[in-house]
Motif scaffolding. Structure first.
Motif, PDB file in Angstrom:
ATOM      1  N   TYR A  71       0.871  -1.182   0.000  1.00 39.12           N
ATOM      2  CA  TYR A  71       0.000   0.000   0.000  1.00 39.12           C
ATOM      3  C   TYR A  71       0.905   1.228   0.000  1.00 39.12           C
ATOM      4  O   TYR A  71       1.842   1.320   0.790  1.00 39.12           O
ATOM      5  CB  TYR A  71      -0.885  -0.030   1.242  1.00 39.12           C
ATOM      6  N   PRO A  73       0.788   5.044   0.795  1.00 40.31           N
ATOM      7  CA  PRO A  73      -0.073   6.063   1.411  1.00 40.31           C
ATOM      8  C   PRO A  73      -0.160   7.321   0.551  1.00 40.31           C
ATOM      9  O   PRO A  73       0.786   7.671  -0.162  1.00 40.31           O
ATOM     10  CB  PRO A  73       0.623   6.375   2.733  1.00 40.31           C
ATOM     11  N   TYR A  76       2.148  11.366   4.030  1.00 43.80           N
ATOM     12  CA  TYR A  76       2.764  11.064   5.313  1.00 43.80           C
ATOM     13  C   TYR A  76       3.083  12.394   5.985  1.00 43.80           C
ATOM     14  O   TYR A  76       3.649  13.293   5.354  1.00 43.80           O
ATOM     15  CB  TYR A  76       4.050  10.247   5.140  1.00 43.80           C
ATOM     16  N   TYR A  83      -0.189   8.837   8.730  1.00 44.16           N
ATOM     17  CA  TYR A  83      -0.478   8.776   7.304  1.00 44.16           C
ATOM     18  C   TYR A  83      -1.888   9.287   7.061  1.00 44.16           C
ATOM     19  O   TYR A  83      -2.752   9.157   7.929  1.00 44.16           O
ATOM     20  CB  TYR A  83      -0.373   7.339   6.795  1.00 44.16           C
ATOM     21  N   GLU A  85      -5.046   8.946   4.220  1.00 47.76           N
ATOM     22  CA  GLU A  85      -5.633   8.317   3.044  1.00 47.76           C
ATOM     23  C   GLU A  85      -6.862   9.129   2.665  1.00 47.76           C
ATOM     24  O   GLU A  85      -7.746   9.362   3.494  1.00 47.76           O
ATOM     25  CB  GLU A  85      -6.036   6.870   3.353  1.00 47.76           C
ATOM     26  N   ILE A 109      -3.413   5.920  10.729  1.00 44.41           N
ATOM     27  CA  ILE A 109      -3.899   6.434   9.447  1.00 44.41           C
ATOM     28  C   ILE A 109      -5.148   7.263   9.672  1.00 44.41           C
ATOM     29  O   ILE A 109      -6.086   6.823  10.335  1.00 44.41           O
ATOM     30  CB  ILE A 109      -4.219   5.287   8.467  1.00 44.41           C
TER      31      ILE A 109
END
Length: 135
Positions: A71, A73, A76, A83, A85, A109
């Motif tokens: 994956y 991201p 960051y 991270y 998304e 995330i």
């Protein structure tokens, strides 16, 4: 058989995203996979949050078909070790991927699911406000 998969991926990608370039504050240009990612980069810059977009940064995960994948991201945030998304359309495979990424990697995330969430996004360094659970 592999070329058919690649062609299918390109066609699928075209349905959901529009490649765009983003001009960073330092004058560099970064290629983004969607206009929502451009909006997120702009919001992070507005907030003065340092971000990195590095296609070489890969996190391991396992697909529903038990295949090992990487994956990459969207963003960051090195000052927060978080991270981001940007995800406007969820599929069961995407949900599984994000869950597997977090199970396989010691990462946090933030998932932003709409332009409204991007526009209203803030970060508080002490509390890491904005960290959302993966669905």
């Amino acid at each position: 058989m592999a070329p058919k998969k690649r062609a299918r991926r390109r066609k699928k990608r075209g349905l959901w995203s529009k490649k765009s370039d983003y001009s960073c504050l330092d004058g560099s240009v970064v290629s983004m996979d969607s206009t929502w990612e451009v909006a997120c980069a702009n919001r992070l810059d507005e907030l003065g949050i340092r971000w990195i977009r590095n296609p070489g940064l890969k996190l391991k995960y396992i697909t529903r078909g038990r295949r090992a994948r990487n994956y990459i991201p969207d963003f960051y945030l090195p000052d927060y070790d978080i991270y981001i998304e940007v995800k406007g359309y969820w599929t069961e495979a995407a949900r599984h991927k994000m869950k597997s990424v977090q199970e396989k990697n010691p990462v946090r995330i933030i998932i932003l699911e709409s332009l409204e969430e991007i526009a209203g996004f803030t970060m508080d360094k002490k509390s890491c406000k904005g960290v959302l659970p993966v669905i």
